[in-house]
Design an enzyme around this catalytic site. Structure first.
Site, PDB file in Angstrom:
ATOM      1  N   ASN A 244     -44.714 -75.566 -42.857  1.00 36.32           N
ATOM      2  CA  ASN A 244     -45.013 -74.308 -43.544  1.00 36.32           C
ATOM      3  C   ASN A 244     -45.026 -73.196 -42.494  1.00 36.32           C
ATOM      4  O   ASN A 244     -45.983 -73.079 -41.724  1.00 36.32           O
ATOM      5  CB  ASN A 244     -46.381 -74.432 -44.243  1.00 36.32           C
ATOM      6  CG  ASN A 244     -46.842 -73.122 -44.838  1.00 36.32           C
ATOM      7  OD1 ASN A 244     -46.063 -72.174 -44.987  1.00 36.32           O
ATOM      8  ND2 ASN A 244     -48.119 -73.053 -45.189  1.00 36.32           N
TER       9      ASN A 244
ATOM     10  N   LYS B  25     -45.291 -70.098 -42.962  1.00 32.12           N
ATOM     11  CA  LYS B  25     -46.115 -68.955 -43.390  1.00 32.12           C
ATOM     12  C   LYS B  25     -45.337 -67.644 -43.186  1.00 32.12           C
ATOM     13  O   LYS B  25     -44.127 -67.632 -43.346  1.00 32.12           O
ATOM     14  CB  LYS B  25     -47.464 -68.950 -42.653  1.00 32.12           C
ATOM     15  CG  LYS B  25     -48.142 -70.324 -42.692  1.00 32.12           C
ATOM     16  CD  LYS B  25     -49.585 -70.274 -42.341  1.00 32.12           C
ATOM     17  CE  LYS B  25     -50.129 -71.693 -42.229  1.00 32.12           C
ATOM     18  NZ  LYS B  25     -51.551 -71.782 -42.235  1.00 32.12           N
TER      19      LYS B  25
ATOM     20  N   HIS C 238     -51.733 -73.394 -52.155  1.00 32.67           N
ATOM     21  CA  HIS C 238     -52.153 -73.419 -50.747  1.00 32.67           C
ATOM     22  C   HIS C 238     -53.465 -72.649 -50.624  1.00 32.67           C
ATOM     23  O   HIS C 238     -53.679 -71.655 -51.319  1.00 32.67           O
ATOM     24  CB  HIS C 238     -51.066 -72.783 -49.869  1.00 32.67           C
ATOM     25  CG  HIS C 238     -51.326 -72.967 -48.410  1.00 32.67           C
ATOM     26  ND1 HIS C 238     -52.208 -72.168 -47.714  1.00 32.67           N
ATOM     27  CD2 HIS C 238     -50.847 -73.867 -47.525  1.00 32.67           C
ATOM     28  CE1 HIS C 238     -52.251 -72.582 -46.451  1.00 32.67           C
ATOM     29  NE2 HIS C 238     -51.436 -73.611 -46.312  1.00 32.67           N
TER      30      HIS C 238
ATOM     31  N   GLU D 101     -54.521 -70.555 -48.607  1.00 32.04           N
ATOM     32  CA  GLU D 101     -54.390 -69.110 -48.330  1.00 32.04           C
ATOM     33  C   GLU D 101     -54.065 -68.348 -49.610  1.00 32.04           C
ATOM     34  O   GLU D 101     -54.466 -67.197 -49.790  1.00 32.04           O
ATOM     35  CB  GLU D 101     -53.340 -68.879 -47.233  1.00 32.04           C
ATOM     36  CG  GLU D 101     -53.888 -69.276 -45.872  1.00 32.04           C
ATOM     37  CD  GLU D 101     -52.871 -69.763 -44.874  1.00 32.04           C
ATOM     38  OE1 GLU D 101     -51.662 -69.494 -45.035  1.00 32.04           O
ATOM     39  OE2 GLU D 101     -53.285 -70.440 -43.902  1.00 32.04           O
TER      40      GLU D 101
ATOM     41  N   GLU E  95     -55.728 -80.671 -48.109  1.00 37.26           N
ATOM     42  CA  GLU E  95     -55.841 -79.754 -46.981  1.00 37.26           C
ATOM     43  C   GLU E  95     -57.242 -79.153 -46.961  1.00 37.26           C
ATOM     44  O   GLU E  95     -57.500 -78.135 -47.621  1.00 37.26           O
ATOM     45  CB  GLU E  95     -54.831 -78.613 -47.121  1.00 37.26           C
ATOM     46  CG  GLU E  95     -53.388 -79.051 -47.044  1.00 37.26           C
ATOM     47  CD  GLU E  95     -52.539 -77.950 -46.431  1.00 37.26           C
ATOM     48  OE1 GLU E  95     -51.967 -78.184 -45.362  1.00 37.26           O
ATOM     49  OE2 GLU E  95     -52.459 -76.858 -47.013  1.00 37.26           O
TER      50      GLU E  95
ATOM     51  N   GLY F  30     -55.492 -74.186 -39.592  1.00 37.91           N
ATOM     52  CA  GLY F  30     -55.355 -73.160 -38.562  1.00 37.91           C
ATOM     53  C   GLY F  30     -56.560 -73.041 -37.650  1.00 37.91           C
ATOM     54  O   GLY F  30     -56.688 -72.051 -36.913  1.00 37.91           O
TER      55      GLY F  30
ATOM     56  N   SER G   4     -54.391 -78.581 -39.104  1.00 40.67           N
ATOM     57  CA  SER G   4     -54.374 -78.713 -37.643  1.00 40.67           C
ATOM     58  C   SER G   4     -53.702 -80.006 -37.176  1.00 40.67           C
ATOM     59  O   SER G   4     -54.175 -80.641 -36.218  1.00 40.67           O
ATOM     60  CB  SER G   4     -55.792 -78.587 -37.076  1.00 40.67           C
ATOM     61  OG  SER G   4     -56.293 -77.282 -37.335  1.00 40.67           O
TER      62      SER G   4
HETATM   63  C1  PEP Z   1     -51.054 -75.195 -43.559  1.00 41.26           C
HETATM   64  O1  PEP Z   1     -50.788 -74.020 -43.480  1.00 41.26           O
HETATM   65  O2  PEP Z   1     -50.832 -75.810 -44.607  1.00 41.26           O
HETATM   66  C2  PEP Z   1     -51.631 -75.862 -42.402  1.00 41.26           C
HETATM   67  C3  PEP Z   1     -51.985 -77.113 -42.502  1.00 41.26           C
HETATM   68  O3  PEP Z   1     -51.764 -75.111 -41.252  1.00 41.26           O
HETATM   69  P1  PEP Z   1     -52.156 -75.664 -39.787  1.00 41.26           P
HETATM   70  O4  PEP Z   1     -51.290 -76.876 -39.525  1.00 41.26           O
HETATM   71  O5  PEP Z   1     -51.840 -74.533 -38.856  1.00 41.26           O
HETATM   72  O6  PEP Z   1     -53.591 -76.013 -39.814  1.00 41.26           O
END
Ligand code: PEP
Length: 259
Positions: free
Chosen positions: A9, A11, A95, A97, A167, A173, A213
């Site tokens: 992803n 973003k 997601h 976000e 998630e 992040g 992460s």
């Molecule tokens: C994500 O945006 O779905 C995500 C898991 O981000 P990160 O790997 O940066 O934690």
């Protein structure tokens, strides 16, 4: 039988030149991946360029969001028809976000899931609790609510075309990833729900990814858990070497899918 799936992803990162370069490096780093499927989700503006780079490669294209209508007066939105036309195979929906920054509701996410399925896109529904919800012991309640609402009204056949990602919001992040044991516990719970919402046969077939992460040095530990069928990667998908390493480390041993 579940082949691990690794989704990047990107973003809201990258200009066109960077997107092309990154896609080329991922494509070239994963020419003949064994035992893993790989999808990258660039920003909307880079989808066409990345589609060209990935044509006839082992890496597929996905999108980060879509609207639930096919067309109309929805300024600034992108429909599943438009994504399918560009060659997208899947779309991320729900997601954290989108849920937390843009206040998307479960009802809207459900409409998007339905719309994506109608256009032949695989909806990758993301569910996860905040740090506060985990502290309060609400992890299972939250993910169950998001899953039930996100898949509301789907037939078992439609559920069979869906993908899921756990998630935890506190892991996205932040550099703090869930331990394999923490993640596996929620994945097992979600798989039980798939059996109830879809059918007993679907539970062992649906792929449930972990996201939060994930890096090259923790991917193998997470994906070796029997109920974790790959990873959704944000930050580490922006560097080809780390993303390629994650994909390789997530591959099923000997190339054989998980049972
Ligand atoms: C994500 O945006 O779905 C995500 C898991 O981000 P990160 O790997 O940066 O934690």
């Amino acid at each position: 039988m579940r082949t691990p799936l690794v989704v990047g992803n990107w973003k809201m990162h990258g200009d066109l030149a960077t997107a092309r370069e990154l896609a080329q490096s991922v494509r070239d780093g994963l020419k003949r991946p064994r035992g893993v499927e790989v999808v990258i989700c660039p920003p909307f503006t880079a989808l066409a360029a990345v589609a060209e780079v990935l044509a006839c490669s082992a890496v597929s294209l996905g999108a980060q969001n879509c609207h639930w209508e096919e067309q109309g007066a929805f300024t600034g939105e992108i429909s599943p028809v438009m994504l399918a036309e560009l060659g997208c195979r899947l779309v991320l929906l729900g997601h954290s976000e989108r849920r937390h920054i843009f206040r998307e509701t479960d009802e809207e996410i459900n409409k998007k899931v339905v719309a994506a399925l109608r256009r032949g896109l695989q909806p990758l529904l993301c569910v996860g609790e905040t740090a506060e919800e985990r502290r309060q012991g609400l992890t299972f309640t939250v993910v169950e609510g998001q899953l039930r609402a996100g898949w509301a009204g789907l037939s078992p056949e439609e559920i069979g075309r869906c993908l899921l990602a756990y998630e935890p919001v506190w892991a996205i992040g932040t550099g703090v990833n869930a331990t394999p044991t923490q993640a596996a516990e929620v994945h097992g719970y979600l798989r039980g729900l798939v059996s109830e919402l879809g059918s007993k046969d679907l539970a062992p077939a649906i792929r449930i990814l972990y996201g939060g992460s994930v890096k090259a040095d923790n991917a193998a530990a997470v994906t070796q858990e029997p109920d974790i069928d790959g990873v959704l990667v944000g930050g580490a998908s922006l560097q080809a070497p780390s993303f390629v390493a994650i994909a390789k480390k997530s591959a099923a041993k000997g190339g054989a899918p998980k049972e």
